[in-house]
Each structure stands twice: as structure tokens, then as C-alpha cells.
Design a protein around this motif. Structure first.
Motif, PDB file in Angstrom:
ATOM      1  N   MET A 155      16.990   3.587 -35.476  1.00  0.00           N
ATOM      2  CA  MET A 155      16.693   4.471 -36.592  1.00  0.00           C
ATOM      3  C   MET A 155      16.889   5.915 -36.137  1.00  0.00           C
ATOM      4  SD  MET A 155      13.059   5.001 -38.672  1.00  0.00           S
ATOM      5  CE  MET A 155      12.993   3.336 -39.281  1.00  0.00           C
ATOM      6  N   SER A 156      17.564   6.698 -36.953  1.00  0.00           N
ATOM      7  CA  SER A 156      17.789   8.101 -36.609  1.00  0.00           C
ATOM      8  C   SER A 156      16.479   8.881 -36.714  1.00  0.00           C
ATOM      9  CB  SER A 156      18.825   8.722 -37.545  1.00  0.00           C
ATOM     10  OG  SER A 156      18.264   8.941 -38.823  1.00  0.00           O
ATOM     11  N   SER A 157      16.446  10.023 -36.068  1.00  0.00           N
ATOM     12  CA  SER A 157      15.269  10.892 -36.122  1.00  0.00           C
ATOM     13  C   SER A 157      14.957  11.277 -37.566  1.00  0.00           C
ATOM     14  CB  SER A 157      15.508  12.127 -35.267  1.00  0.00           C
ATOM     15  OG  SER A 157      14.415  13.009 -35.347  1.00  0.00           O
ATOM     16  N   SER A 158      15.982  11.593 -38.328  1.00  0.00           N
ATOM     17  CA  SER A 158      15.806  11.973 -39.728  1.00  0.00           C
ATOM     18  C   SER A 158      15.191  10.832 -40.536  1.00  0.00           C
ATOM     19  CB  SER A 158      17.155  12.381 -40.317  1.00  0.00           C
ATOM     20  OG  SER A 158      17.021  12.660 -41.687  1.00  0.00           O
ATOM     21  N   ASP A 159      15.711   9.610 -40.327  1.00  0.00           N
ATOM     22  CA  ASP A 159      15.167   8.440 -41.034  1.00  0.00           C
ATOM     23  C   ASP A 159      13.728   8.161 -40.616  1.00  0.00           C
ATOM     24  OD1 ASP A 159      17.578   8.101 -42.375  1.00  0.00           O
ATOM     25  OD2 ASP A 159      18.277   6.497 -41.037  1.00  0.00           O
ATOM     26  N   PHE A 160      13.454   8.320 -39.314  1.00  0.00           N
ATOM     27  CA  PHE A 160      12.094   8.104 -38.817  1.00  0.00           C
ATOM     28  C   PHE A 160      11.107   9.038 -39.512  1.00  0.00           C
ATOM     29  CE2 PHE A 160       8.678   9.517 -36.004  1.00  0.00           C
ATOM     30  CZ  PHE A 160       8.005   8.313 -35.820  1.00  0.00           C
ATOM     31  N   TYR A 161      11.441  10.320 -39.562  1.00  0.00           N
ATOM     32  CA  TYR A 161      10.518  11.279 -40.164  1.00  0.00           C
ATOM     33  C   TYR A 161      10.432  11.125 -41.678  1.00  0.00           C
ATOM     34  CZ  TYR A 161       9.302  13.365 -35.779  1.00  0.00           C
ATOM     35  OH  TYR A 161       8.794  13.552 -34.516  1.00  0.00           O
TER      36      TYR A 161
ATOM     37  N   LEU B  19       4.306   7.631 -33.258  1.00  0.00           N
ATOM     38  CA  LEU B  19       5.110   8.408 -32.306  1.00  0.00           C
ATOM     39  C   LEU B  19       5.096   7.746 -30.932  1.00  0.00           C
ATOM     40  CD1 LEU B  19       4.096  12.090 -33.123  1.00  0.00           C
ATOM     41  CD2 LEU B  19       6.275  10.980 -33.625  1.00  0.00           C
ATOM     42  N   ALA B  20       6.259   7.636 -30.328  1.00  0.00           N
ATOM     43  CA  ALA B  20       6.362   7.068 -28.983  1.00  0.00           C
ATOM     44  C   ALA B  20       6.076   8.143 -27.934  1.00  0.00           C
ATOM     45  CB  ALA B  20       7.765   6.503 -28.773  1.00  0.00           C
ATOM     46  N   ASP B  21       5.550   7.717 -26.817  1.00  0.00           N
ATOM     47  CA  ASP B  21       5.407   8.570 -25.640  1.00  0.00           C
ATOM     48  C   ASP B  21       4.540   9.808 -25.889  1.00  0.00           C
ATOM     49  OD1 ASP B  21       5.815   9.216 -22.961  1.00  0.00           O
ATOM     50  OD2 ASP B  21       7.667  10.325 -23.373  1.00  0.00           O
TER      51      ASP B  21
ATOM     52  N   ASP C 126      -1.669  19.491 -33.301  1.00  0.00           N
ATOM     53  CA  ASP C 126      -1.328  19.551 -31.881  1.00  0.00           C
ATOM     54  C   ASP C 126      -0.969  18.153 -31.396  1.00  0.00           C
ATOM     55  OD1 ASP C 126      -1.177  20.266 -29.174  1.00  0.00           O
ATOM     56  OD2 ASP C 126      -3.349  20.223 -28.890  1.00  0.00           O
ATOM     57  N   ILE C 127       0.164  18.026 -30.699  1.00  0.00           N
ATOM     58  CA  ILE C 127       0.588  16.733 -30.164  1.00  0.00           C
ATOM     59  C   ILE C 127       1.038  16.935 -28.726  1.00  0.00           C
ATOM     60  CG2 ILE C 127       2.119  14.742 -30.454  1.00  0.00           C
ATOM     61  CD1 ILE C 127       2.411  15.653 -33.406  1.00  0.00           C
TER      62      ILE C 127
ATOM     63  N   THR D  74      11.810  17.403 -29.420  1.00  0.00           N
ATOM     64  CA  THR D  74      13.090  18.046 -29.710  1.00  0.00           C
ATOM     65  C   THR D  74      12.939  18.944 -30.937  1.00  0.00           C
ATOM     66  OG1 THR D  74      13.774  16.303 -31.224  1.00  0.00           O
ATOM     67  CG2 THR D  74      14.292  15.979 -28.869  1.00  0.00           C
ATOM     68  N   GLU D  75      13.991  19.675 -31.243  1.00  0.00           N
ATOM     69  CA  GLU D  75      14.013  20.478 -32.466  1.00  0.00           C
ATOM     70  C   GLU D  75      13.891  19.569 -33.697  1.00  0.00           C
ATOM     71  OE1 GLU D  75      13.894  23.766 -32.948  1.00  0.00           O
ATOM     72  OE2 GLU D  75      13.857  24.174 -30.795  1.00  0.00           O
ATOM     73  N   GLN D  76      14.441  18.346 -33.624  1.00  0.00           N
ATOM     74  CA  GLN D  76      14.313  17.392 -34.726  1.00  0.00           C
ATOM     75  C   GLN D  76      12.856  16.966 -34.896  1.00  0.00           C
ATOM     76  OE1 GLN D  76      16.675  17.028 -32.252  1.00  0.00           O
ATOM     77  NE2 GLN D  76      18.474  17.608 -33.438  1.00  0.00           N
ATOM     78  N   ASP D  77      12.155  16.773 -33.775  1.00  0.00           N
ATOM     79  CA  ASP D  77      10.722  16.461 -33.852  1.00  0.00           C
ATOM     80  C   ASP D  77       9.968  17.621 -34.486  1.00  0.00           C
ATOM     81  OD1 ASP D  77      10.585  13.847 -32.547  1.00  0.00           O
ATOM     82  OD2 ASP D  77      11.046  14.910 -30.685  1.00  0.00           O
ATOM     83  N   LEU D  78      10.296  18.830 -34.067  1.00  0.00           N
ATOM     84  CA  LEU D  78       9.634  20.010 -34.605  1.00  0.00           C
ATOM     85  C   LEU D  78       9.816  20.072 -36.122  1.00  0.00           C
ATOM     86  CD1 LEU D  78       8.053  22.620 -34.059  1.00  0.00           C
ATOM     87  CD2 LEU D  78      10.255  23.750 -33.696  1.00  0.00           C
ATOM     88  N   ALA D  79      11.047  19.894 -36.592  1.00  0.00           N
ATOM     89  CA  ALA D  79      11.312  19.921 -38.031  1.00  0.00           C
ATOM     90  C   ALA D  79      10.581  18.784 -38.744  1.00  0.00           C
ATOM     91  CB  ALA D  79      12.812  19.833 -38.284  1.00  0.00           C
TER      92      ALA D  79
END
Length: 156
Positions: free
Chosen positions: A1-7, A39-41, A123-124, A133-138
Motif C-alpha cells: 500500500m502506498s503512503s498516500s493510500d495508507f493515510y 503506524l509501524a515502528d 507527538d509521535i 518522511t515528508e509523506q508521513d508529515l503530510a
């Protein structure tokens, strides 16, 4: 699954959780649990709420945490002082980092706003360097927006 799909999926899950409830305490408790589960890790996820010139610990998942953080101190306090999200690849390199859990190596912090008023932060933490990543931030900014739109955080 892509980051976008995950979020996209994570935002939908949160919206579903909050669809029948607006209470800030219940919703931030469920939001922190959802993030910890999905969220993993990561080793800590939760909220701090602004009271005067310090952040007070709110609902979270993980090891016991720092109870109070002065505005401007550490990653969370910096997010409030600057009004900007913080994406920190190595917390040990962050000036003034507050080590609530020595295992944490990277961190992302999203300030929560009601208009111009800062309410607190999401906070995570992760035990891995450069976990976020920037994708996580978004994606996490979007998560915070879903929370804010579906909760009465003004009373937090």
C-alpha cells in the motif's frame, strides 16, 4: 500500500471512530490508540495540551511520559513556539531535546490549532532514526485536521 493510500485509509478510520462523538478527551484517546495500532515502528504517540506557557500531557499510548513541557523546550515546545510542525530525523541532534524515553530516536510533532489559537500538539516517537518522511508529515497533518474537524478541542 502506498503512503498516500495508507493515510487516506487512516483518515477514514479516524473519521469513523469520531462520527458519533465530539468530546476532546474521548477523541484524542481513540486517536492516539489508532495511531499506535496502525503506524509501524513507533514507541509513543499522544497529545500534549497548552496551558499557559507549558504543555500538559494528554491521552497517549506507550511508556509513561514527561508530564509538563515548557513552550520553546524540546521538539514539542518548539512546535508550539514556532507554530510549525517538527520532523526530526535524530532527536539526539535536536538542541534542547527532552528525553522522556531514551529509546526514542526520531520524532514528528504536529501543532493543533483552533483558528489562531494553539491548543496543543500531536507527538509521535520512533526508536528508529529518520523513521518519519515528508509523506508521513503530510499524512499526520491530515490526521490532525480530521481530529480537529470532528472534535471539540476548544475545551481541551
Amino acid at each position: 500500500m502506498s503512503s498516500s493510500d495508507f493515510y487516506t485509509s487512516l483518515h477514514a478510520q479516524l473519521a469513523g471512530l469520531l462520527s458519533e462523538e465530539r468530546d476532546w478527551l474521548a477523541n484524542t484517546a481513540n486517536a492516539s490508540a489508532l495511531l499506535f495500532m496502525e503506524l509501524a515502528d513507533i514507541n509513543w504517540t499522544g497529545f500534549y495540551f497548552l496551558r499557559g506557557d507549558e504543555l500538559i500531557l494528554g491521552p497517549f499510548q506507550g511508556k509513561p511520559a514527561c508530564t509538563r513541557i515548557p513552550v520553546g523546550a524540546g521538539v514539542c515546545g518548539t512546535a508550539v513556539a514556532t507554530g510549525e510542525a517538527q520532523l526530526v530525523e535524530d532527536v539526539h541532534e535536536f538542541p534542547g531535546h527532552i528525553a522522556c524515553d531514551a529509546v526514542s530516536a526520531s520524532e514528528v510533532v504536529i501543532p493543533l490549532y483552533d483558528g489562531d489559537r494553539c491548543l496543543g500538539v500531536l507527538d509521535i516517537d520512533s526508536p528508529s532514526l529518520a523513521r518519519f518522511t515528508e509523506q508521513d508529515l503530510a499524512g499526520l497533518k491530515g490526521f490532525a485536521e480530521v481530529l480537529l474537524q470532528n472534535s471539540d478541542l476548544s475545551g481541551a
